[in-house]
Design an enzyme around this catalytic site. Structure first.
Site, mmCIF file in Angstrom:
data_model
loop_
_atom_site.group_PDB
_atom_site.id
_atom_site.type_symbol
_atom_site.label_atom_id
_atom_site.label_comp_id
_atom_site.label_asym_id
_atom_site.label_seq_id
_atom_site.Cartn_x
_atom_site.Cartn_y
_atom_site.Cartn_z
ATOM 1 N N ALA A 1 -33.003 36.448 49.392
ATOM 2 C CA ALA A 1 -33.091 37.883 49.678
ATOM 3 C C ALA A 1 -34.545 38.277 49.932
ATOM 4 C CB ALA A 1 -32.507 38.684 48.521
ATOM 5 N N HIS A 2 -35.473 37.723 49.142
ATOM 6 C CA HIS A 2 -36.897 37.996 49.368
ATOM 7 C C HIS A 2 -37.333 37.468 50.737
ATOM 8 C CE1 HIS A 2 -37.091 38.992 45.102
ATOM 9 N NE2 HIS A 2 -38.312 39.440 45.278
ATOM 10 N N ARG A 3 -36.869 36.264 51.022
ATOM 11 C CA ARG A 3 -37.234 35.640 52.290
ATOM 12 C C ARG A 3 -36.706 36.448 53.475
ATOM 13 N NH1 ARG A 3 -38.750 30.421 53.765
ATOM 14 N NH2 ARG A 3 -38.756 29.818 51.595
ATOM 15 N N GLU B 1 -43.690 38.926 46.502
ATOM 16 C CA GLU B 1 -43.416 40.105 45.678
ATOM 17 C C GLU B 1 -44.273 41.327 46.008
ATOM 18 O OE1 GLU B 1 -40.557 40.753 44.584
ATOM 19 O OE2 GLU B 1 -40.446 39.552 42.766
#
Ligand code: SF4
Lengths: 299, 202
Positions: B36-38, B88
């Site tokens: 999801a971050h990627r 982040e």
């Protein structure tokens, strides 16, 4: 007993036992955590030990896996060559993993390498992992079930040292691994160390060391001495539960070794987290069994 | 008395928090981890959940989907936060998330994000996944389900979710970095001392 009937019975027991191991910590680990928790006086360490305690109670009460990360399931089998169902075991353990995944239920953790797809069943090529030791004259079978999550698998490391580096090099290696990667592996840890001839032999022994009880000692006096020195030394570093600082970094240090080539010292470290989910079950040839790791366990 | 944060979290709710403080959360907590971050940062895809003032959890849970299509949280515990370190700061900037919950510390990138955009990182004790599940009142939705059970964005309503131990505060203090420095300072003398007693090769 007919082979087919035996396979069914074994599958049933191993399905239940695999699920059980994900939900209850072994007796020795529970006792150790209680002991370490009583020794702490820092508020943050106490908060964490209290959470661990509450969590294990909730897992037992609600009949759920105590940590969501049940790892890739591994079976370490020590089987007598005369155990009548030795040929059935591989199929049995695969089926037990499939069924425990549905029935426990267990998180889906097996990702097929190169295809890069989660199989959704906790089985895949060579998974569940099975490691075999054959005992020549026995007709019994002992199986260690092990669930190591990603967090406590990540510190794993192995290296071949030169003899000149000696046991001092082993010491340095262990400290380096634990102080740099141990914090994220949910301490207090069980540290398994293999000292052997090459990387893969040391690595296998380091894993086998994790199946010994947390407070056990190697029968060789110098190995036992080194276990104690490392345990006390790592505790003095003061990693504490979850790396938040405290009196203990480890639940224990277990060393397993073999003879080795005169010009090498293979060393490996495997770590078990506080939620060290290992279970040992022993079958007789008539398939009566005893659960060794969890006192009073009923499947 | 328990200190409780309630979503939407405002900057001033976080101002007085310091590393080592213990808080609990009421409100919206969304699981959000590696892919999801990627997707948001590297692939530039829009995240399908509004995270402004809310909390994310670096976690991959066990969820059961019931016959009526609703979900039940079985087990949910934190995963290693450091894996998300790389993304982040930008994640905080782009989403407006205020509380990041995970396991172990994070690094300078997250420190900067927390300082600049007023957010905190906190740890939930690792391995305490059933306790955490009992603090999830209900699952309100699930997005990016193509990622599979662990990576799906599970939108949870939580009640007194914790203990959450603040590891990076809005001043950019970092509890695990402080701890690591003291662990490393203690380490070498202990190693030397042990070395004296294990000269088994003579
Ligand atoms: S390290 Fe162990 S207790 Fe921590 S999250 Fe992983 S499996 Fe669970």
């Amino acid at each position: 007993m007919e082979k087919q009937e035996a396979a069914q019975r074994l599958t049933e027991v191993m399905t239940k036992f695999t699920g059980y191991v994900g939900k209850h910590l072994p007796t020795d680990v529970q006792a150790k955590l209680k002991e370490l928790s009583a020794r702490e006086d820092k508020p943050l360490a106490k908060v964490v030990y209290q959470s661990m305690h509450d969590n294990q109670e909730a897992a037992a009460r609600l009949n759920r896996p105590s940590c969501q990360d049940i790892g890739v399931i591994q079976y370490f089998i020590t089987c007598g060559a005369k155990f009548p169902f030795i040929g059935e075991l591989e199929g049995v353990l695969r089926e037990a993993t499939l069924r425990a995944t549905r029935e426990a239920p267990l998180r889906h953790n097996a990702v097929e390498t190169f295809t890069e797809k989660n199989t959704g069943t906790n089985t895949g090529s060579r998974i569940p992992w099975m490691d075999w030791d054959i005992v020549p004259d026995s007709d019994e079978c002992s199986i260690d079930v092990y669930m190591a999550g990603g967090g406590c698998s990540l510190p794993g490391a192995a290296k071949v040292l030169m003899p000149g580096q000696g046991y001092e090099g082993v010491n340095q290696f262990v400290f380096d691994v634990i102080t740099s990667y141990g914090i994220n592996a949910c301490p207090p840890l069980l540290v398994g160390i293999g000292v052997s001839t090459s990387v893969e032999t040391a690595a296998r022994l380091s894993k086998k060391a994790l199946f010994r009880e947390v407070s056990s000692s190697n029968p060789h006096p110098d190995a036992a001495k080194m276990e104690k020195l490392l345990e006390d030394g790592l505790n003095k570093v003061g990693i504490g539960p979850q790396g938040l600082g405290g009196k203990a970094s480890v639940m224990g240090v277990n060393i397993e070794s073999s003879a080795r080539h005169p010009s090498t010292i293979g060393v490996a470290v495997s770590t078990g987290c506080w939620a060290h989910r290992r279970g040992n079950i022993r079958f007789k040839s008539d398939l009566s069994y005893e659960i060794i790791s969890h006192k009073g366990a009923a499947l | 008395m328990k200190k409780i944060l309630t979503t939407p979290i405002r900057d001033e709710d976080l101002e007085d928090l310091n590393v080592g403080d213990v808080v609990y959360l009421n409100g919206t907590l969304v699981t959000c981890r590696d892919v999801a971050h990627r997707r948001l940062i590297e692939l530039g895809r829009e995240i399908p959940v509004d995270l402004k003032g809310n909390a994310i959890f670096h976690a991959g849970p066990i969820v059961v989907e019931k016959d009526d299509g609703s979900f039940e949280m079985i087990s949910i515990g934190p995963t290693t936060s450091m894996r998300m370190e790389k993304f982040e700061k930008e994640f905080i900037e782009q989403t407006g998330v205020k509380l990041i919950v995970g396991k172990g510390g994070m690094g300078p990138n997250t420190e900067e994000g927390c300082r600049k955009y007023k957010a905190v990182h906190a740890v939930f004790p690792g391995g305490c996944a059933v306790s955490a599940a009992t603090q999830v009142e209900r699952i309100e939705g699930a997005e990016w389900r193509d990622l599979g059970m662990p990576e799906t964005l599970w939108i949870n309503k939580v009640r007194e979710f914790g203990p959450l131990i603040i590891s990076i505060d809005t001043k950019g203090n970092n509890l695990f970095e402080q701890n690591k420095a003291s662990f490393n300072a203690r380490k070498q003398p202990i190693i030397e001392e042990i070395n004296q007693q294990i000269r088994f090769i003579k």
